[in-house]
Design an enzyme around this catalytic site. Structure first.
Site, PDB file in Angstrom:
ATOM      1  N   LYS A  93       0.772  -1.149  -0.182  1.00 41.81           N
ATOM      2  CA  LYS A  93      -0.147   0.029  -0.032  1.00 41.81           C
ATOM      3  C   LYS A  93       0.783   1.391  -0.110  1.00 41.81           C
ATOM      4  O   LYS A  93       0.288   2.347  -0.429  1.00 41.81           O
ATOM      5  CB  LYS A  93      -1.001   0.056   0.957  1.00 41.81           C
ATOM      6  CG  LYS A  93      -1.996  -0.933   1.197  1.00 41.81           C
ATOM      7  CD  LYS A  93      -3.389  -0.612   1.900  1.00 41.81           C
ATOM      8  CE  LYS A  93      -4.504  -1.323   1.635  1.00 41.81           C
ATOM      9  NZ  LYS A  93      -4.345  -2.929   1.965  1.00 41.81           N
ATOM     10  N   GLU A 119      -9.522   7.420   4.082  1.00 42.11           N
ATOM     11  CA  GLU A 119     -10.586   6.734   4.694  1.00 42.11           C
ATOM     12  C   GLU A 119      -9.929   5.300   4.907  1.00 42.11           C
ATOM     13  O   GLU A 119      -8.768   4.959   4.029  1.00 42.11           O
ATOM     14  CB  GLU A 119     -12.006   6.644   4.097  1.00 42.11           C
ATOM     15  CG  GLU A 119     -11.734   5.377   2.873  1.00 42.11           C
ATOM     16  CD  GLU A 119     -11.038   5.602   1.687  1.00 42.11           C
ATOM     17  OE1 GLU A 119     -10.676   6.661   1.288  1.00 42.11           O
ATOM     18  OE2 GLU A 119     -10.347   4.515   1.126  1.00 42.11           O
ATOM     19  N   SER A 170       1.307  -9.888  -1.513  1.00 40.05           N
ATOM     20  CA  SER A 170       1.169  -8.337  -1.194  1.00 40.05           C
ATOM     21  C   SER A 170       1.466  -8.002   0.530  1.00 40.05           C
ATOM     22  O   SER A 170       1.576  -6.619   0.325  1.00 40.05           O
ATOM     23  CB  SER A 170      -0.675  -8.244  -1.354  1.00 40.05           C
ATOM     24  OG  SER A 170      -1.477  -8.924  -0.622  1.00 40.05           O
TER      25      SER A 170
HETATM   26  C1  PLP Z   1      -5.427  -3.795   1.696  1.00 41.97           C
HETATM   27  C2  PLP Z   1      -4.777  -5.198   1.218  1.00 41.97           C
HETATM   28  C3  PLP Z   1      -5.136  -5.872   0.061  1.00 41.97           C
HETATM   29  C4  PLP Z   1      -6.295  -5.516  -0.630  1.00 41.97           C
HETATM   30  O1  PLP Z   1      -6.137  -4.417  -1.490  1.00 41.97           O
HETATM   31  P1  PLP Z   1      -6.030  -4.249  -2.882  1.00 41.97           P
HETATM   32  O2  PLP Z   1      -5.924  -2.808  -3.517  1.00 41.97           O
HETATM   33  O3  PLP Z   1      -6.828  -5.240  -3.577  1.00 41.97           O
HETATM   34  O4  PLP Z   1      -4.691  -4.778  -3.163  1.00 41.97           O
HETATM   35  C5  PLP Z   1      -4.385  -7.029  -0.196  1.00 41.97           C
HETATM   36  N1  PLP Z   1      -3.304  -7.680   0.596  1.00 41.97           N
HETATM   37  C6  PLP Z   1      -2.763  -6.647   1.585  1.00 41.97           C
HETATM   38  C7  PLP Z   1      -1.701  -7.415   2.266  1.00 41.97           C
HETATM   39  C8  PLP Z   1      -3.617  -5.554   1.935  1.00 41.97           C
HETATM   40  O5  PLP Z   1      -3.077  -4.816   2.832  1.00 41.97           O
END
Ligand code: PLP
Length: 398
Positions: free
Chosen positions: A90, A112, A378
């Site tokens: 993020k 938000e 992610s």
């Molecule tokens: C917020 C988050 C997501 C989901 O958000 P996307 O915008 O779909 O990427 C996925 N994985 C992690 C680790 C997150 O913090």
């Protein structure tokens, strides 16, 4: 011109656009007119890349997961976004947006947040830039996400409770919009995924595209070719998936696979499987696919993972689904938890529960021994330890 990038009207196929109240028009229009010029300025690029390297810790490794590869009989690589500062992808986006906000002459940032991950990533870059930060969060979420609330406060942000409606993410979004309408001159609104009115989905996608840019050069180094056979990612709004897909969109030989949260089951009434259950409609300023009742009311989503608990998807993903360019998989809470425990034991990496959904695709698709499969890792699972432990108490050791 790519068939999968946003067109000059702000659309991806039939999805996208900017459906906003008239009062927000000047803010969004200023952004739309200036974002491309600003982010292509050499001074912007220099500052962005320097901070991605020295502050975020990029490039993140592309790790060949040997034991996982043996287990599934294919070549699995993990793109380690969990090693970014703050523990997820993020921050790539919040960093890009705050540099843009500075160049637009803004002094204040609003955002938000639902689970608090985007709020923390925003509060982090606000501290970095010495900018005032207000994060709107539903009062119910403030109660259940205390560690992230405390992180945001420690980073100097003000966390403002949204007390209307269900007191969760959508109410926090409404409050943030209202704030922006009332402070258009000095405030930038940092949206956390490839959602919202044009140009947000394109802007966020560009900031996250560093993920696939690095995958290409890292694969070239390790395998002697830039293109993998498949890229797997989870989709909440879709920003980590867009980042991982971005530079492969126009290479049809690269399979793009997206995991959505099926909660207790696609047809259980407790799910966030937007593309399976949703219909076209307007959500948070863009035309996309969303879960809705026959008369168009948004249906409350459910997922064990807070980051995938969203009733829509970004318009680009609606288009990737509609056009067949990406394949969507629906992963239940149980399947994701099983994958999360498995990856922890097999690779020594505890993934975020969001990410665990992407790993579960390996159980649904058989890849060949010479195929290169890249999974976008992610985020890390430290934030989810309580959920993992509670699940294990209820279901026994997996
Ligand atoms: C917020 C988050 C997501 C989901 O958000 P996307 O915008 O779909 O990427 C996925 N994985 C992690 C680790 C997150 O913090």
């Amino acid at each position: 011109m790519s068939a999968f990038q946003v067109n000059q009207h702000g659309y991806y196929g039939q999805f996208g656009g900017a459906f906003i109240p008239e009062m927000l028009y000047p803010n969004v229009e200023e952004l739309r007119e200036r974002y491309l010029d600003i982010i292509s300025e050499p001074s912007f690029q220099a500052e962005f890349w320097q901070l991605l390297r020295d502050y975020v810790g990029r490039p993140t490794p592309l790790y060949f997961a040997k034991r996982l590869s043996e287990q599934y009989g294919t070549k699995v690589y993990l793109k380690r976004e969990d090693l970014c500062h703050t523990g997820a992808h993020k921050v790539n986006n919040t960093l890009g947006q705050i540099l843009l906000a500075k160049r637009l002459g803004k002094q204040k940032i609003i955002a938000e947040t639902g689970a608090g991950q985007h709020g923390v990533a925003t509060a982090t870059v606000c501290a970095l830039m010495g900018m005032e930060c207000i994060v709107y969060m539903g009062s119910v979420d403030i109660e259940r996400q205390q560690p992230n609330v405390q992180r945001m406060r420690m980073l100097g942000a003000e966390v403002r409770p949204a007390t209307s409606g269900s007191q969760t993410l959508k109410d926090a979004t409404n409050e943030a919009m209202r704030h922006w309408i009332n402070h258009p001159e000095d405030t930038h609104y940092i949206i956390g995924s490839v959602v919202g009115p044009h140009p947000y989905p394109d802007m966020v996608g560009r900031f996250q595209s560093v993920i696939s840019q690095e995958i290409k050069s890292q694969l070239m180094e390790k395998e002697g070719r830039e293109l993998p056979d498949a890229v797997l990612a989870c989709v909440g709004g879709g920003s980590n998936a867009m980042g991982a897909f971005y530079h492969f969109l126009d290479h049809p030989e690269v399979k793009l696979m997206a995991a959505e949260a099926a909660g207790l089951g696609v047809n259980s009434g407790k799910s966030a499987a937007t593309t399976a259950l949703g219909k076209p409609g307007i959500l948070h300023g863009s035309r996309t696919i969303l879960m809705q009742t026959p008369d168009g009311q948004v249906v409350e989503p459910h997922s064990i993972s807070a980051g995938l608990d969203y009733p829509g998807i970004g318009p680009v993903h609606a288009h990737l689904f509609d056009s067949g360019r990406a394949t969507f998989f629906y992963v239940t809470d149980d399947e994701a938890m099983e994958a999360g425990f498995m990856v922890s034991k097999v690779e020594g990496i505890i993934p975020a529960i969001e990410t665990a959904h992407a790993f579960s695709i390996l159980d649904k698709v058989k890849f060949g021994p010479e195929e290169i499969v890249v999974i976008n890792l992610s985020g890390r699972g430290d934030k989810d330890l309580n959920t993992y432990m509670k699940y294990q108490q209820e279901h026994g050791v997996i």
